[in-house]
Write a protein that holds these residues in place. Structure first.
Motif, PDB file in Angstrom:
ATOM      1  N   HIS A 151      -5.262   6.600   5.121  1.00 43.50           N
ATOM      2  CA  HIS A 151      -6.722   6.466   5.103  1.00 43.50           C
ATOM      3  C   HIS A 151      -7.185   5.313   5.990  1.00 43.50           C
ATOM      4  O   HIS A 151      -8.199   5.431   6.694  1.00 43.50           O
ATOM      5  CB  HIS A 151      -7.202   6.243   3.665  1.00 43.50           C
ATOM      6  N   ALA A 152      -6.440   4.200   5.970  1.00 44.87           N
ATOM      7  CA  ALA A 152      -6.797   3.052   6.804  1.00 44.87           C
ATOM      8  C   ALA A 152      -6.689   3.391   8.287  1.00 44.87           C
ATOM      9  O   ALA A 152      -7.540   2.993   9.099  1.00 44.87           O
ATOM     10  CB  ALA A 152      -5.895   1.862   6.468  1.00 44.87           C
TER      11      ALA A 152
ATOM     12  N   LYS B 206      -1.306  -6.807   4.499  1.00 44.16           N
ATOM     13  CA  LYS B 206      -0.749  -5.839   3.554  1.00 44.16           C
ATOM     14  C   LYS B 206       0.539  -5.264   4.146  1.00 44.16           C
ATOM     15  O   LYS B 206       0.803  -5.412   5.339  1.00 44.16           O
ATOM     16  CB  LYS B 206      -1.750  -4.722   3.258  1.00 44.16           C
TER      17      LYS B 206
ATOM     18  N   THR C  51      -9.990   0.806  10.098  1.00 46.79           N
ATOM     19  CA  THR C  51     -10.414  -0.467   9.525  1.00 46.79           C
ATOM     20  C   THR C  51      -9.300  -1.500   9.475  1.00 46.79           C
ATOM     21  O   THR C  51      -9.544  -2.659   9.140  1.00 46.79           O
ATOM     22  CB  THR C  51     -10.934  -0.261   8.094  1.00 46.79           C
ATOM     23  N   GLN C  52      -8.075  -1.081   9.771  1.00 48.07           N
ATOM     24  CA  GLN C  52      -6.932  -1.982   9.713  1.00 48.07           C
ATOM     25  C   GLN C  52      -6.119  -1.870  11.000  1.00 48.07           C
ATOM     26  O   GLN C  52      -6.063  -0.806  11.613  1.00 48.07           O
ATOM     27  CB  GLN C  52      -6.021  -1.625   8.529  1.00 48.07           C
TER      28      GLN C  52
ATOM     29  N   GLU D  89      -2.729   5.381   1.189  1.00 43.89           N
ATOM     30  CA  GLU D  89      -3.686   4.318   1.496  1.00 43.89           C
ATOM     31  C   GLU D  89      -3.602   3.909   2.965  1.00 43.89           C
ATOM     32  O   GLU D  89      -4.633   3.659   3.607  1.00 43.89           O
ATOM     33  CB  GLU D  89      -3.431   3.118   0.585  1.00 43.89           C
ATOM     34  N   VAL D  90      -2.387   3.848   3.499  1.00 43.26           N
ATOM     35  CA  VAL D  90      -2.224   3.495   4.908  1.00 43.26           C
ATOM     36  C   VAL D  90      -2.777   4.600   5.800  1.00 43.26           C
ATOM     37  O   VAL D  90      -3.422   4.334   6.822  1.00 43.26           O
ATOM     38  CB  VAL D  90      -0.740   3.215   5.236  1.00 43.26           C
TER      39      VAL D  90
ATOM     40  N   LEU E 257       0.824  -1.199   0.000  1.00 42.31           N
ATOM     41  CA  LEU E 257       0.000   0.000   0.000  1.00 42.31           C
ATOM     42  C   LEU E 257       0.864   1.257   0.000  1.00 42.31           C
ATOM     43  O   LEU E 257       1.954   1.279   0.570  1.00 42.31           O
ATOM     44  CB  LEU E 257      -0.916   0.023   1.223  1.00 42.31           C
TER      45      LEU E 257
ATOM     46  N   LYS F 228     -10.650  -7.142  11.186  1.00 42.47           N
ATOM     47  CA  LYS F 228      -9.762  -6.121  10.649  1.00 42.47           C
ATOM     48  C   LYS F 228      -8.593  -6.759   9.907  1.00 42.47           C
ATOM     49  O   LYS F 228      -8.092  -7.807  10.308  1.00 42.47           O
ATOM     50  CB  LYS F 228      -9.200  -5.247  11.777  1.00 42.47           C
TER      51      LYS F 228
ATOM     52  N   ILE G  62      -1.847  -4.384   8.471  1.00 46.16           N
ATOM     53  CA  ILE G  62      -0.851  -3.713   7.638  1.00 46.16           C
ATOM     54  C   ILE G  62       0.463  -3.711   8.413  1.00 46.16           C
ATOM     55  O   ILE G  62       0.506  -3.290   9.567  1.00 46.16           O
ATOM     56  CB  ILE G  62      -1.254  -2.266   7.307  1.00 46.16           C
TER      57      ILE G  62
END
Length: 236
Positions: A97-98, A217, A103-104, A94-95, A90, A174, A177
């Motif tokens: 935003h997560a 991820k 959500t992660q 993107e990280v 990612l 979840k 990452i």
């Protein structure tokens, strides 16, 4: 870029989620062996599995089907497993935003001293490596090898890594990452036909082989890439 630093004898393990803190936990007694026993993927013949072990038979404590993880054969197996499991890399955006969405579960696999020197806010630290423990002949030689490179405190694989990730990622719904300093690559990259190795990718392989986690991820470019994108770094 964040420099490699020494290690501390404790682990920053908290939990994922908004407002969760980081709790200092001493390692419990280390298991003499920690084997990962997943079901073999469809269409793939069962074979020797990757395992985390404190056995003197493997210098780093990690066996990749009988190979060292840094060997060409070991790395090729790691790349194959990551591709089969569809482990994605990612971007920092993107990280971010997560993390904002919650959500992660975002896990920093670097050493505690590296984490304290600078980390991404909202991440939890579960080191993939730990200071070398014990004084058997192989570990003494491993310490000497590090000393030859001017490194006072050598490291080996943390045999409780999977257990500690399970603890901080208690919500199985979840995804996870992972991040280290550089992120690594599993696709063709310049002169590297099978990408470039990193701690986070090797850790991702171990989690995949454990069979305990779904979506895994990795932050592309790692913490260095995050900082280079001019995103904030938090110190402890």
């Amino acid at each position: 870029m964040l420099a490699q630093t020494g290690v501390l004898p404790s682990v920053n393990v908290g939990s994922c989620g908004p407002g969760s803190g980081r709790v200092m936990l001493a390692h419990t007694a280390m298991a003499s062996a920690f084997s990962l026993r997943p079901s073999p993927p469809r269409g793939r013949r069962p074979g020797p599995r990757s395992s985390l072990t404190t056995s003197a038979s493997m210098r780093s404590g990690l066996s990749i089907q009988g190979h060292q993880p840094t060997s060409p054969a070991g790395w090729a197996i790691i790349v194959d497993s990551l591709r089969r499991a569809d482990v994605q890399l990612l971007s920092p955006q993107e990280v971010q935003h997560a993390l904002q969405a919650g959500t992660q579960c975002v896990v920093d696999v670097r050493l505690p001293a590296e984490f304290e020197a600078g980390h991404v806010s909202g991440t939890v630290n579960v080191p993939f490596f730990r200071p070398i423990s014990g004084w058997d002949a192989v570990r003494v030689l491993r310490r000497l090898a590090f000393a030859l490179f001017g490194i006072r405190t050598g490291t080996e694989i943390n045999p409780l890594f999977v257990e500690e990730v399970s603890r901080v990622a208690a919500d199985s719904s979840k995804g996870i990452i992972l991040m280290c300093n550089i992120g690594g690559v599993i696709e063709h990259s310049g002169s590297f036909k099978v990408g470039t190795q990193s701690r986070s990718l090797t850790a991702a392989h171990v989690l995949v082989e454990s069979g305990k986690f779904g979506s895994i991820k990795v932050l592309k470019g790692g913490v260095n890439g995050w900082a280079a994108s001019e995103r904030p770094i938090e110190e402890m």
